[in-house]
Design a protein around this motif. Structure first.
Motif, short mmCIF file in Angstrom:
data_model
loop_
_atom_site.label_atom_id
_atom_site.label_comp_id
_atom_site.label_asym_id
_atom_site.label_seq_id
_atom_site.Cartn_x
_atom_site.Cartn_y
_atom_site.Cartn_z
N UNK A 78 24.04 100.01 8.49
CA UNK A 78 23.22 99.15 7.64
C UNK A 78 23.67 97.69 7.72
N UNK A 79 24.97 97.47 7.77
CA UNK A 79 25.49 96.10 7.90
C UNK A 79 25.07 95.49 9.23
N UNK A 80 25.06 96.27 10.29
CA UNK A 80 24.62 95.77 11.60
C UNK A 80 23.13 95.45 11.56
N UNK A 81 22.33 96.31 10.93
CA UNK A 81 20.89 96.04 10.82
C UNK A 81 20.64 94.80 9.99
N UNK A 82 21.39 94.62 8.93
CA UNK A 82 21.23 93.46 8.07
C UNK A 82 21.60 92.18 8.82
N UNK A 83 22.62 92.23 9.63
CA UNK A 83 23.06 91.05 10.37
C UNK A 83 21.98 90.57 11.35
N UNK A 84 21.14 91.48 11.81
CA UNK A 84 20.09 91.13 12.76
C UNK A 84 18.76 90.86 12.08
N UNK A 137 15.81 89.22 9.71
CA UNK A 137 15.38 87.88 9.32
C UNK A 137 15.06 87.81 7.82
N UNK A 138 14.84 88.95 7.20
CA UNK A 138 14.50 88.97 5.78
C UNK A 138 14.94 90.30 5.16
N UNK A 139 14.65 90.50 3.89
CA UNK A 139 15.09 91.73 3.21
C UNK A 139 13.96 92.70 2.93
N UNK A 140 12.74 92.37 3.35
CA UNK A 140 11.59 93.20 3.03
C UNK A 140 11.73 94.63 3.53
N UNK A 141 12.16 94.80 4.76
CA UNK A 141 12.25 96.16 5.29
C UNK A 141 13.31 97.00 4.56
N UNK A 142 14.27 96.32 3.94
CA UNK A 142 15.32 97.05 3.23
C UNK A 142 14.87 97.48 1.83
N UNK A 143 13.85 96.84 1.30
CA UNK A 143 13.39 97.17 -0.05
C UNK A 143 12.12 98.01 -0.05
N UNK A 144 11.49 98.17 1.07
CA UNK A 144 10.22 98.88 1.16
C UNK A 144 10.29 100.28 0.54
N UNK A 145 11.27 101.06 0.89
CA UNK A 145 11.37 102.42 0.37
C UNK A 145 11.67 102.42 -1.13
N UNK A 146 12.46 101.48 -1.58
CA UNK A 146 12.85 101.44 -2.99
C UNK A 146 11.66 101.18 -3.91
N UNK A 147 10.57 100.62 -3.40
CA UNK A 147 9.38 100.41 -4.22
C UNK A 147 8.85 101.71 -4.78
N UNK A 148 9.05 102.80 -4.06
CA UNK A 148 8.53 104.10 -4.50
C UNK A 148 9.51 104.88 -5.38
N UNK A 149 10.69 104.33 -5.62
CA UNK A 149 11.66 105.00 -6.49
C UNK A 149 11.12 105.08 -7.90
N UNK A 150 11.64 106.03 -8.66
CA UNK A 150 11.33 106.08 -10.09
C UNK A 150 11.95 104.86 -10.76
N UNK A 151 11.44 104.47 -11.93
CA UNK A 151 12.04 103.34 -12.62
C UNK A 151 13.55 103.52 -12.86
N UNK A 152 13.97 104.72 -13.18
CA UNK A 152 15.39 104.98 -13.41
C UNK A 152 16.21 104.79 -12.14
#
Length: 102
Positions: A25-31, A33-48
């Protein structure tokens, strides 16, 4: 170690796999350009689960006893992308501050 524990606790990752996943994940983050792809899945998480994710972010940020504007901005941005209110983020931060206070 905090990030590895967050992976185990929040995402049911096996303890022996957490370090490998974090390094990838750190290697993917280093490459990235933004954080959108890292938060995409979390949008579907429950509020908790979203709050638990924000608590994990605060736990890592506050672990060194310091906060800076960049870290605050990052949490605000993540919260906006996964639909967590500023109030819920602030309450999560307060809970973690209490947890980390000796």
């Amino acid at each position: 170690k905090l990030i590895d524990r967050a992976l185990v606790r929040g995402f049911a990752v096996a303890p022996e796999s957490a370090g490998t996943i974090r390094v990838k994940a750190e290697a993917a983050q280093a490459e990235a350009a933004d954080i959108y792809k890292f938060t995409r899945k979390a949008k579907s998480f429950t509020p908790e689960r979203k709050i638990a994710l924000i608590e994990s972010l605060w736990r890592v940020i506050l672990s060194d006893g310091e906060r800076n504007d960049w870290e605050d901005a990052l949490v605000r941005r993540v919260c906006g992308l996964i639909y967590v209110s500023d109030m819920d983020s602030g309450l999560a931060r307060q809970r973690i501050e209490k947890e980390l206070t000796p």
